[in-house]
Design a protein around this motif. Sequence first.
Motif, PDB file in Angstrom:
ATOM      1  N   LYS A 234      -1.794 -13.220  -8.213  1.00 40.27           N
ATOM      2  CA  LYS A 234      -2.512 -11.949  -8.369  1.00 40.27           C
ATOM      3  C   LYS A 234      -2.637 -11.298  -6.992  1.00 40.27           C
ATOM      4  N   PHE A 235      -1.680 -10.443  -6.668  1.00 41.74           N
ATOM      5  CA  PHE A 235      -1.628  -9.963  -5.285  1.00 41.74           C
ATOM      6  C   PHE A 235      -2.754  -9.009  -4.951  1.00 41.74           C
TER       7      PHE A 235
ATOM      8  N   ALA B 179       4.581 -15.530  -4.047  1.00 41.51           N
ATOM      9  CA  ALA B 179       5.162 -15.074  -2.778  1.00 41.51           C
ATOM     10  C   ALA B 179       4.700 -13.652  -2.455  1.00 41.51           C
ATOM     11  N   ARG B 180       4.626 -12.810  -3.479  1.00 46.47           N
ATOM     12  CA  ARG B 180       4.164 -11.441  -3.245  1.00 46.47           C
ATOM     13  C   ARG B 180       2.706 -11.436  -2.798  1.00 46.47           C
ATOM     14  N   ALA B 181       1.897 -12.252  -3.457  1.00 51.36           N
ATOM     15  CA  ALA B 181       0.479 -12.310  -3.100  1.00 51.36           C
ATOM     16  C   ALA B 181       0.312 -12.822  -1.660  1.00 51.36           C
ATOM     17  N   MET B 182       1.115 -13.821  -1.323  1.00 47.47           N
ATOM     18  CA  MET B 182       1.051 -14.375   0.028  1.00 47.47           C
ATOM     19  C   MET B 182       1.492 -13.341   1.061  1.00 47.47           C
ATOM     20  N   LYS B 183       2.623 -12.696   0.773  1.00 45.73           N
ATOM     21  CA  LYS B 183       3.183 -11.732   1.724  1.00 45.73           C
ATOM     22  C   LYS B 183       2.236 -10.531   1.911  1.00 45.73           C
ATOM     23  N   SER B 184       1.693 -10.037   0.804  1.00 45.07           N
ATOM     24  CA  SER B 184       0.770  -8.900   0.876  1.00 45.07           C
ATOM     25  C   SER B 184      -0.473  -9.274   1.680  1.00 45.07           C
TER      26      SER B 184
ATOM     27  N   GLN C 114       8.601  -3.370  -1.477  1.00 44.20           N
ATOM     28  CA  GLN C 114       7.148  -3.415  -1.723  1.00 44.20           C
ATOM     29  C   GLN C 114       6.666  -4.839  -1.977  1.00 44.20           C
ATOM     30  N   PHE C 115       7.459  -5.797  -1.561  1.00 47.30           N
ATOM     31  CA  PHE C 115       7.172  -7.231  -1.780  1.00 47.30           C
ATOM     32  C   PHE C 115       7.135  -7.588  -3.258  1.00 47.30           C
ATOM     33  N   ASP C 116       7.637  -6.720  -4.124  1.00 54.65           N
ATOM     34  CA  ASP C 116       7.651  -7.033  -5.558  1.00 54.65           C
ATOM     35  C   ASP C 116       8.922  -7.844  -5.848  1.00 54.65           C
TER      36      ASP C 116
END
Lengths: 237, 210
Positions: B15-16, B66-71, A121-123
């Motif tokens: 802050k994704f 990285a999560r915010a970017m990927k999402s 979940q990209f977490d």
Amino acid sequence: MQKNNLQPFASFRFRPEEIAVREDQVMEMLRQDDLSENDPVTGAVREVLGRLPEICDIRGGYALFDDVEIDLAGGRVVVDGVPLDTGCRVAGYLRGSERIALFVCTAGEGFSEWRARYEAQFDYLGGFVVDTLGSMVVERAMDRIQDMLERRVTESHEKISNRYSPGYCNWPLADQQVLFGLLPANECGIALTESSLMLPIKSVSGLIGIGPRIERRPYGCAICESAACLYRQIRHK
Amino acid sequence: MVNLRSIYEAVLAGKFNDAVENVKQALAAGADPQQVINEGLIPAMEEIGKRFEAGQAFVPQMLLSARAMKSSLEVIKPLLGAGAGSSAGKVVIGTVKGDLHDIGKNLVASMLEGVGFEVIDLGIDVPTEKFIDSLRENKAQILCMSALLTTTMTMMEVVIRALEEAGMRQGVKVMVGGAPVTENFAARIGADGYSDNANAAAKLAKRLIA
């Protein structure tokens, strides 16, 4: 080279609460010890800590060997007639050992599974916290086992060394195959890959020297001088 | 009015949900998807990388960004027509055979993706042939290898020799990194570059294929 008669394996199982990893210890490990209650890192750590009972399957133990030869010149430790090519450094640390304990310990497959769940979940933070906790849990469980071993040998006026593992201090990882050959097959549910890595990933293995004149020495991160090491920066195994 | 600054701020802060929402709003307002990447996502990842390199941010903050970017990229990708996306280049990355340490490798992969590279992450314990096959299949320009152990970093040289034997060395820039790896080691084994952190790795990758 392997003997037919394997030594008895002293086996232990721990519940997560017995290992007792605290939130503040994890935050310190992550260098996040001054965060607010609402910070997402705090939330991620709490979430994973709360899941430890379903993630952990902590098992470990050791087998004791009396037939030991420390070959300092050859950089070998011969256990029950089977040579472990530890290299001169580890062999030197084990000077004075009259017995050897071979150990394995695992935090369980759940850590890999949960890390994968988070990362799908990209977490990545959740996955990283799971990974960090897995390392902490397996090392602390092994600390417990090592303490029990120490109490046991103290009765016979012996001391124990640090624990040393294949892959570290120039001890080739491939020797893991030899070490596992001296232990009962699939002990604690740990198996080796063809490239000598342990599965579950959050597992440790190695040896501990035992003898009346053996000493514990600084080892691992304590004696490493790599300033650029990411694992030093995050104080993570 | 398209607000790319809010995307930058959300990704930088990790802050994704905000990042995704802001990206959707920007696209709905007519922003060019590639512009969102170039002026929102990439600068934010570059900034978090700089902060990490300077010790002002740590691994968790990098991972949140990285999560915010990927999402955000997941929202944008379907809007990029085939061949329309301006990838900075293709990178194959992995931890060498016998080594399972991947925190550093993952940070580098995220950072490379964050600054516009297409990243093929082969994971941990990667056999030499798998590196070679992936480079060939993906026509990648860069190979990144990571190792944490002195006992496994020697595999990097094995892979480089295999690249030479396969006649592919000229077309692939090789970058190496990991705790025991040094500039001298990289030079000795014939790598094209070494970096000791994710931000420096991203900058090096850009320089190598400039």
